[in-house]
Design an enzyme around this catalytic site. Structure first.
Site, mmCIF file in Angstrom:
data_model
loop_
_atom_site.group_PDB
_atom_site.id
_atom_site.type_symbol
_atom_site.label_atom_id
_atom_site.label_comp_id
_atom_site.label_asym_id
_atom_site.label_seq_id
_atom_site.Cartn_x
_atom_site.Cartn_y
_atom_site.Cartn_z
ATOM 1 N N ASP A 28 -19.801 127.183 28.535
ATOM 2 C CA ASP A 28 -19.401 126.126 29.583
ATOM 3 C C ASP A 28 -19.938 126.297 30.954
ATOM 4 O O ASP A 28 -20.155 127.648 31.320
ATOM 5 C CB ASP A 28 -17.821 126.085 29.493
ATOM 6 C CG ASP A 28 -17.509 124.638 30.082
ATOM 7 O OD1 ASP A 28 -18.276 123.849 30.314
ATOM 8 O OD2 ASP A 28 -16.267 124.608 30.400
ATOM 9 N N ASN A 76 -19.366 115.415 23.020
ATOM 10 C CA ASN A 76 -20.502 115.158 24.183
ATOM 11 C C ASN A 76 -21.419 113.733 24.069
ATOM 12 O O ASN A 76 -22.288 113.657 25.116
ATOM 13 C CB ASN A 76 -21.416 116.250 23.786
ATOM 14 C CG ASN A 76 -20.743 117.830 24.401
ATOM 15 O OD1 ASN A 76 -21.072 118.837 23.903
ATOM 16 N ND2 ASN A 76 -20.064 117.696 25.355
HETATM 17 C C1 FPP Z 1 -21.176 122.653 28.435
HETATM 18 O O1 FPP Z 1 -21.476 122.981 29.945
HETATM 19 C C2 FPP Z 1 -22.454 122.929 27.542
HETATM 20 C C3 FPP Z 1 -23.046 122.195 26.905
HETATM 21 C C4 FPP Z 1 -22.486 120.842 26.561
HETATM 22 C C5 FPP Z 1 -24.269 122.365 26.418
HETATM 23 C C6 FPP Z 1 -24.558 123.915 25.877
HETATM 24 C C7 FPP Z 1 -26.078 123.738 25.733
HETATM 25 C C8 FPP Z 1 -26.789 124.627 25.893
HETATM 26 C C9 FPP Z 1 -26.407 126.039 26.575
HETATM 27 C C10 FPP Z 1 -28.162 124.703 25.511
HETATM 28 C C11 FPP Z 1 -28.277 125.469 24.265
HETATM 29 C C12 FPP Z 1 -28.894 124.742 23.221
HETATM 30 C C13 FPP Z 1 -29.217 124.678 21.791
HETATM 31 C C14 FPP Z 1 -29.600 123.795 21.123
HETATM 32 C C15 FPP Z 1 -28.607 126.063 21.204
HETATM 33 P P1 FPP Z 1 -21.112 121.501 30.880
HETATM 34 O O2 FPP Z 1 -22.262 120.637 30.909
HETATM 35 O O3 FPP Z 1 -19.560 120.736 30.316
HETATM 36 O O4 FPP Z 1 -20.942 122.053 32.144
HETATM 37 P P2 FPP Z 1 -19.888 121.597 33.264
HETATM 38 O O5 FPP Z 1 -18.313 122.018 32.690
HETATM 39 O O6 FPP Z 1 -20.230 122.572 34.320
HETATM 40 O O7 FPP Z 1 -20.215 120.279 33.729
#
Ligand code: FPP
Length: 238
Positions: A28, A76
């Protein structure tokens, strides 16, 4: 360099003596990492994908046998279309990189049916070409823990079950063949499981980090291992 090697050797030893086999990550904080730098959220996901490979390889190198990462949840899809598209593109490009990893077995856990058929075919291909390798990586993609349990029960019912045991459910989950996670790590200064591994997390240790995922380093993995080795696991006993 010598210092770095020493830490690695100590951590490898700790992994062994503590019995740490399976680490799961809720990656996250990509969005906040990007916003704090004035970058678009997609740039955060790209940085997150880069760090995912660093952390996954490091876990493998220190002797952890199973890693599970939460890459895309069933919730998501509610994000703006452009962000969902960026995450699908990242998945697609990660498959190319994954084909070059020699000793990693890839398994996608989650509902693949909603994913574009060309990408889905490449996910299947990756799983088939990497089967039975020494280190297993589960990528949770279009994954929800409750949906996984419902899917497991429905598949048992469709095979004719009228009642089910805990073992039956464990075997019908996407993670069949993989021990439950010993520890679940969540970055991004949030303190919840967000529908991740709902069944498998019953006795998992939890580790929360204030760091945003792209900043979560190998040294932070060492801290997870050190912390795990100090925890007393009783599984309900004394
Ligand atoms: C949460 O951060 C993260 C995600 C929804 C995506 C996670 C994906 C990756 C790390 C890329 C790896 C990809 C693969 C295919 C292995 P957020 O977007 O919710 O962050 P925030 O809470 O700061 O908005």
């Amino acid at each position: 360099m010598l210092f770095k090697k020493k830490i690695n050797a100590d951590v490898r030893e700790l992994v062994k003596t503590s019995g740490l086999a399976h680490v799961a990550f809720i990656m996250d904080g990509n969005g906040r990492w990007a916003s704090s730098r004035g970058l678009p959220r997609e740039a955060g996901h790209r940085a997150g994908a880069k760090n995912f490979k660093t952390v996954m390889r490091y876990c493998r190198d220190i002797g952890i046998r199973y890693v599970t990462v939460y890459a895309f949840s069933t919730e998501n899809w509610k994000r703006p279309e452009s962000e969902v598209r960026a995450l699908m593109r990242l998945l697609d490009s990660e498959i190319d990189v994954a084909k070059e990893e020699n000793d990693v077995e890839y398994l996608f856990i989650g509902d693949k049916t909603a994913i574009e058929s060309a990408i889905r075919a490449r996910m299947d291909e990756l799983e088939n070409m990497t089967a039975a390798r020494p280190f297993r990586l589960n990528i949770a993609f279009n994954y929800g823990g409750r949906a996984e349990i419902v899917h497991a029960v429905n598949s048992l019912v469709s095979e004719g079950a009228v009642s089910v045991t805990e073992d039956d459910i464990s075997r019908a989950l996407y993670t069949d063949g993989c021990p439950d996670p010993d520890i679940i790590v969540r970055t991004g200064a949030e303190f919840r499981l967000s529908n991740f591994l709902m069944w498998q997390s019953a006795y998992s240790e939890l580790f929360f980090s204030d760091k945003m995922w792209p900043d979560f380093s190998k040294r932070d993995v060492d801290r997870v291992v050190e912390e795990f080795s100090r925890r007393k696991r009783r599984f309900g006993g004394l």
